[in-house]
Each structure stands twice: as C-alpha cells, then as structure tokens.
Design an enzyme around this catalytic site. Sequence first.
Site, PDB file in Angstrom:
ATOM      1  N   LYS A   1      36.638 -54.533  42.971  1.00 51.53           N
ATOM      2  CA  LYS A   1      37.784 -55.403  42.658  1.00 51.53           C
ATOM      3  C   LYS A   1      37.650 -55.925  41.230  1.00 51.53           C
ATOM      4  O   LYS A   1      36.561 -56.339  40.814  1.00 51.53           O
ATOM      5  CB  LYS A   1      37.812 -56.571  43.648  1.00 51.53           C
TER       6      LYS A   1
ATOM      7  N   SER B   1      44.665 -61.158  48.063  1.00 52.43           N
ATOM      8  CA  SER B   1      44.709 -60.650  46.697  1.00 52.43           C
ATOM      9  C   SER B   1      44.072 -59.279  46.535  1.00 52.43           C
ATOM     10  O   SER B   1      44.388 -58.554  45.597  1.00 52.43           O
ATOM     11  CB  SER B   1      43.992 -61.618  45.772  1.00 52.43           C
TER      12      SER B   1
ATOM     13  N   SER C   1      41.547 -62.919  51.262  1.00 55.31           N
ATOM     14  CA  SER C   1      41.858 -61.837  50.322  1.00 55.31           C
ATOM     15  C   SER C   1      41.144 -60.517  50.601  1.00 55.31           C
ATOM     16  O   SER C   1      41.483 -59.500  49.997  1.00 55.31           O
ATOM     17  CB  SER C   1      41.534 -62.271  48.890  1.00 55.31           C
TER      18      SER C   1
END
Lengths: 501, 533
Positions: free
Chosen positions: B95, B170, B194
Amino acid sequence: MIDATLSFEEAMEKYDPVLGFEVHVELNTKTKMFSSAPNVFGDEPNTNVNEVDLGMPGVLPVVNRTAIESSIKIGLALNCKIAETCRFARKNYFYPDTPKNFQTSQYDEPIAYDGHLDIELSDGTVFRVEIERAHMEEDAGKLTHMGGAAGRIQGADYSLVDYNRSGVPLVEIVTKPIQGAGSRAPELAKAYVAAVREIVKNLGVSDAKMERGNVRCDANVSLRPHGRERFGIRSETKNVNSLRAVEHAVRYEIQRHAAVLDSGEPVIQETRHWHEDTRSTTSGRAKSDADDYRYFPEPDLVPIVASREWVEELRATLPEPPAERRKRLQADWGYSDLEFRDVVNAGVMDEIEETIAAGATATVARKWWMGEIVGRAKNADVDPGQLGVKAETIVELNKMVEAGKINNKMAAEVLDGVLTGEGTPAEIVEKRGLAVVSDDGPLLEAIDAALAAQPGVADKIRGGKVQAIGAIVGGVMKATRGQADANRVRELILEKLGVQA
Amino acid sequence: MTELNSTDSAALIRLSAAELARKLAAGEVTSVEITQAYLDRITAVDGGPRGVNAFLHVNTEEALAVAAEVDAIRAAGGTAAAELHELAGVPIAVKDLIVTVGQPTTAGSKILEGWHSPYDATVVKRLRDAKMPILGKTNLDEFAMGSSTEHSAYGPTRNPWDLERIPGGSGGGSAAAVAAFEAPLALGTDTGGSIRQPGAVTGTVGVKPTYGSVSRYGAIAMASSLDQIGPVSRTVLDSALLHQVIGGHDPHDSTSLPDALEDLVAAARLGNVDGMKIGIIKELHGEGYQAGVENRFNESLELLKQAGAEIVEVSCPNFKYALGAYYLIMPSEASSNLAKFDGVRYGLRVLPEQGPLTIERVMGATRAAGFGDEVKRRIILGTYALSAGYYDAYYGSAQKVRTLIQRDFEAAFARADVLISPTAPTTAFKLGEKLNDPLAMYLNDVATIPANMAGVPGLSLPGGLADEDGLPVGIQLLAPARQDARLYRVGAVLEQLLEAQWGGPLLDRAPSLTDSLPAVAAAGAPSNHGGSH
C-alpha cells in the site's frame, strides 16, 4: 522605540516585584530525545539528523532512557516529587524550526513536580524558590535569518534552518511565582539561574554552558503595588543567556513596568527580547493564555513508568548537592567566609579540593591557587582549571619549599617552567640550577655587608623594631640573587644582633 | 529459464502464496516466472480507462532482480538455499501509505507526488529480509481517508468484480490487486476498517492485527492510536504466512508489543473449531445491513455450528457510539499527524500567487493545493475537536467511549472465544454513489471501527455473494488482543467449509477482466451466488 523607565530605587519604593522563571536545560545525552541521531553541538548544519529529526513521513519517536534518568535526577536535585507515570503530549503549532509542526513535550503530566531550591544571597540570607515542575521536551531547530538587518526575521530575505538541534533533549524547570524578593529580585534572579546551572553541571546531565544555549532562561516579571495580593500583568523576557543578563533583564523589566504603571497604562502581556548591547528589552509578540496549542497526549508513545525502585536507585547515584558541599568544604578547610567566597568566585574550589587530597594543607592549597595560579589564569584569559596545573605539582613544589630546597620566589619560577612544559618541578630545579644557599658561611658574609651598608636599620632592630629586618633580608637576598632561604637569613640576622624574635 | 505460455501464466497467478511457496521450494517454478507473470497481469488489467488502477507505481526492475536473486540462491543450493524464508520469491504489493526506498511513496496525495523516502518502513525491511519481490505500490484514499479509494489524488481503483463499483477503502488498491490476480499478497493499513472492508467487497482476505502486533514505523500516520499494518491475501493461510513475516516487536515503534508472535500459521492449519464459542454481536447485524449480507452471514454461522462450534449471542451496547467517537479521535490525531506536510522539507511546495512570500502563506498555499477535500475536512474537524474549550467535550469524551467499547469487548470475550459479524453493511456500491455524502461513506465502517477503538484484531474473509447483486460479502471475525491466532484458526475452518460449498475459491467466479484469460473454474461452479440453498 525606547521604553520609559523609572529608577530602580523609585520602582522599589512603589512596587513589589513578582518573578517567575522557565529555565531550559539541554541534556548532554549521546543521542537525541526521540531518535538515535547524535546530540552534538557545533557540527555542520543538518548533519546530526535522521528521518525522525526531520519529521519524515511515517517516522515514530522512541524515548531516550538516559534522558529520562537525567530528568529524574534533576527532579530529585530540585527536591521534586517524581511522577510514577507520566506522558508526553503534542504541542501543535506551525513553525519551520519544528519539523513535525508540533513539539513533543510534557503538558499536564510532568515527570517532576512540587520541589524547591534554597538560594543563598550575598547578604547571607537564604531564599526559598518553589519549583512548580520540571518536564521533558525536545528542542527545536535553529533558524538563521538572512539578508535582513541584524539577523532578525523582520526584513529578512530568507531563513535557513539547521535541524541539528531539533530533538535535543530538554528539561524545562518552571518556578512558582516568586514573591517577597523586593529589591533583591535581580540578584535572586541571577543566583537562582546560577544555582540551577550549578546543579545540572554537578549532576553531569548537561554541559551547562550558557553561551552555547545549554541553559536558557525565560524571565517573567510583574509588579504590584505594595500590599496588594493580586499579581500584576507579566512580561516574559525570552532567552536571557548569561547570568549577568538575567540580573540586568529583571532589573530593566522592573524599571520598565514601573514606568508603564506610573503612566496609568496597563502592562501588556507579551514576550520581550533581551538586547545585551543596549541592556534593554523590546516587544516581541503578544502572548495570551488563550494561545491554543491543541495539546493532546502523544499517541505514538506509551506512558513513562518510573518505578520507586528505579527512582531510589537514581537517588543513590546523586552527587552531593553543591550548596551542601560548599558548606562542608568551608568547614573542613577552616576558611573564613570571605576567603571561601573568593575561592568560589575564582572558580578553584574543585582544584583546591584535589590539591588537599593530594597531600597539601588547606592553607597551602589556597596560597598556591589564589596566590599564584588564579593570577596567571587571568593573564592567559582562561579558567584557572584550564591551565593544567596538577595537584601533585603543587604538593611537590610545596615540599621543596618546606624542605628549604628552594624558596617561594624560586617556586614561582618553577611553576612557570611547569606551565611552559619544561618538565617536572624536580627536573626544572635541576636544569636551572636552582638551590637555596644553605651554607651559612656565604650568608653571614652577605649579612655583614648588608648591616654595614645600613647601620641605621641595624640599630633600629637592636632597639626592638624587629619589623625593620625586612630591609636587611632584602639586601641579603639581592646579594645572593634570590638563592638564599629568607627564613634562615632572618634567623641569622637576629642571632648576629642578639635580638630575640 | 523456461518461457511460460499464457495458460501456464494464468494458472500460476491464481495460486495462493502458500502454493507458490511450495512450488518454488520444489523447484517446479522460478520466482522470476512468478514475478513476471504478475507483472504481465498488471500490464494486462491495471492500466487504461477501464483498468483496475490498483497500482500507483510498478516496481518491475527491482522485483525481477529480487526474484532472480532468490532463484540463484535456490539453484546454488547449500546453506543459503536452505535458509531462504518460506515466502522467499513470492511477490507482494505494498500500500502506498508505507514508505519504501527506491520507489515513490505518495500516500495517494498530491502533496507527496514524486517523493522518495530515504528509509524503509520496518515491514518493508522484513519483506526484503524474506526476499519477497515487491511488485509496486497500491492505490488508496488520500492518506487512507476514505472507504472507496475514490479519494485518491490519482483516480479511483475499480472493483474487479464490477469495474463500475468501488473496491472499498482506503486500501482498495491492495484488495483489488489481490482480487484481480495482480499480486498474491499485499500489505494494507487499517485505521477504521481500511484492510477489512476492501477485503469484504472484493472477495479477499484482510487482517487487522492486534494494535502493536505489527510495527507502524514507516506507515504514514493517519491516526496513530488506531493505525495498524496488516496482510491482504486470497486465503486465510496466506494472511497468516504474511503476518508472521511482518509481525513482532520493533524497537522503532514504542507502541509495538514486546511479546513474540504466536504461531499464526499453525493456527491456520489446525483445522478445527470444535468446542469453540463464537459470539454474534447483537449490535452488528440486522437493521441497516443489506439482506444478501445477512443471508451469507447466517450461512456462515450455520456452517460453524455444524463444524462443532457453539454460537452464542453477545451484546456490545456501546458500539453504537463507536462511529461518533471514532470521527473525533481519528481526525484529531490526523490533524496533528498531517501538520508536517507544509512544503518546507519535502514534497509539494506551492507559492501563493499574490502577496508576500511569508512562511505562513507558503505553508497555506501548499496545503490548500496539496490536500484533497476529504483530508481537509478531517483536518478541520480534528483541529476543532482539539481546540481549547472543546477538548473535554470532544476528544475527552471520545476517549471515554473508547474505554466503554473496550469494556464491551471484555464482557463479550468473557462469553465467547471469537466474535463474528458481517464486515460491512453492504456490498460494493457504485463509483460516485456516496462521494458527496460523507456520512453515508463513513457508515461503511460501522462494523470494523470497534476493533480499532479497542486495539483488538479482526479478520475479514469472503462469505459468498449477495443474492440481490452477485457481489462479495465479507465475514468479520474478532478476537481478544494478542489472540490473533484464534482468527486464523476459525477463519481457515470457515473458509474451507465455504469453499467446499462453492466448489472452489469465491474469486473463481469473478470476471476474468481479459478476454484471453478466461476465469478458470467458472465451468464447475454452482450458478447461484454464494450458497447451497
């Protein structure tokens, strides 16, 4: 603009000063408060930094254990209570010397609180300063304003920032309001900061050099009419960075406040900047208690737990407090108050202690340090300790004098030789052929000559004015080019003239 | 090196990390072949106007170099080969909130466009130590603020199940990359869901470990007391394998737990839930949850019961305050954490168009231009919540709620070994559907937020497809702090039972995304979505 001031005496007649101090002490830990970057003064800008000090994305702080220990030691030396657990908080404000745009500091949970420090003033009285708290925080970077006048931010073209100091561990020591000092307020201010500086130096937790900013003082001053309970509005004079400046700044602010109050205007609550050149302050930014730093507990750090065992272990390592040590040494050495104060002011207390430990008597040690070495240090413009005179050297020199091998004048010459690196006292005596004339024959000849040259003096001595003997001794010493033992010369003169000393 | 044909390659990328690791160890495939197959897949499906857009940066050269190094070590044999980590040579995506040397890190924000970190996050170091090739950096909502990845400054990621829908957020990029077979594994971060919510809506597995189980050093902080890095994968075992690589104490993170990790892989391989008590959280299902979500959730309960678990109902009455308290604590911490992005030391610097160039004005112009609306919204919220006079009412009260939520969990875990709920109230919604309705967006995380507020671990695994829209549903498991192993134990059993029903992994039913790569197991799968009835 120059602010109006009253004379100090007039200000004191009308008003009662209340003081408060925030003293920032930079700790001398190897690494920074929250990172492993070196804590070193004076290196090339932005070399002692890592990603944590620069506030890079993703970094996290880790508390320096030695800094915590130093803080606890400071707390203990200031007679504070040590919190069993305490936390750091974030003080949020945008400023480019603060890489994260918040300072990690202790807010409502200081590591040390409720202490006091007894300050001895020159009139011999002891004034107790109450300590509100001593808390840990990190230092900010250093801004240098370029292109403007006198390095100030106003009018500068740009500013450079050096983050070497960013994250250096600080302990901020905050007093409670100090009341009742009266006209001694400026003296107390200086003495308080000097005492704090001495304590942290004695603890070994700070280099304690004010000129390097290791110890920095913000001085709060307010005035109130005599007899009034309520405090007046205070000013905070920032970064007063020498002991003399602390005294002067407090005195100046008292005089300035008095003039403002006399004019009927209110004092503005603000920070003031101290200017050594003009010995005055100028207005900084207005400061109100409503400054909103949006403090909240630092979520990246866990609470600091200071177990009672740990605190007691640290307490056991504390050196003797400076004030107690001074009392003990003065009593041990048998110096008068004046003698001892001179020794302290000359900065040779530690050296005298070492010299005595090496085998000299207190009197001899003082004679050498105060009589010989301090003057030489002054001429060389260094601290006496920096001359590099070893206690053993003094003991050796003194033994030679006492044994009558050399006299005091020669000893001073030998000391000069030691200082210029000629060798040990024995080597120098040998090399220079220094020796007291110890055969009485040549001395008696010289005495006869001296007495003959000054018949009037001889008569005076015979008549009982023994103190006149100095002129004859002087003549003999001159004739022997200083190589005679003055005491022996004296004895021989008295013998010769048949006078009892 | 043998050239793989496209069919081999298509089969390879669908293997789990555990299977890839086994094949690598057996010499049946090389890391370069695996890595290249994933890079090819990224090229095929990620770019273009209808691409998944899971990756913000593809790390082709370095990934292949690491793969080649692993292959060389293995080929040479000896001690070095024997000492290779189990996952050595298995590629992974990271990420883009997690800093990496040698690749840009943007946090999905314009304010960090082009920024290269001078240091590696601890988890990245651990990936490098294990010699796992890093395929690239995945898309996310800016600074991880969002539940749809639409708040990325670099365009939204699309859900591989339906390219018109959101992949969650997210960490939509990491979840979509794994779901679209662009990576076997990925790292995510989970502040309020997330990792788990994107897992739920993309049919993948995501784990938020116990707070402190995985070092946060190098994860760009949103809310320090809630953030946690965790694994994203296609199977429960794969997440356990990855958790084992990245977890454990880190001296750079003061909040990292000192204890050694439990054997999470062994827990995932245990294969039974006999006698375990599994608690349904009364407040986290029913009203407000999509019917198809409820159906799949009830099926999972039934399967666990059949496998010998005891299902109990627990109540967590304070969970209803969790979302409100979260939206005070998270923005408060974020407002402070994001203060460092000011244009002074790194990243974007914008000079005001008119007027004097003071530092305040440059900072202001930089932040105005560099941050997106959602980030600004949260900074403003947080600044307000921390302001003098409001602190006690907002931040202070929210912290009290946090304590109450922790107590709810304690009471619930006194009655159950593991808690269970749907991961998200709905399946994936359409791109743009909730973009202008922040409150509706925030409600996506209603079931995932309590775990962050209490620091307990949570795992989301695919529970089937909702009847009404054919989209994946996530099942969330929650365990007490430091009992992450229980999640892997129960999760792996449930996964096995579900896949037995489906006749294969759920992702076999996802669209192939390329005409040349047909979905492998589509033929044998039952035609109704997600269940046996």
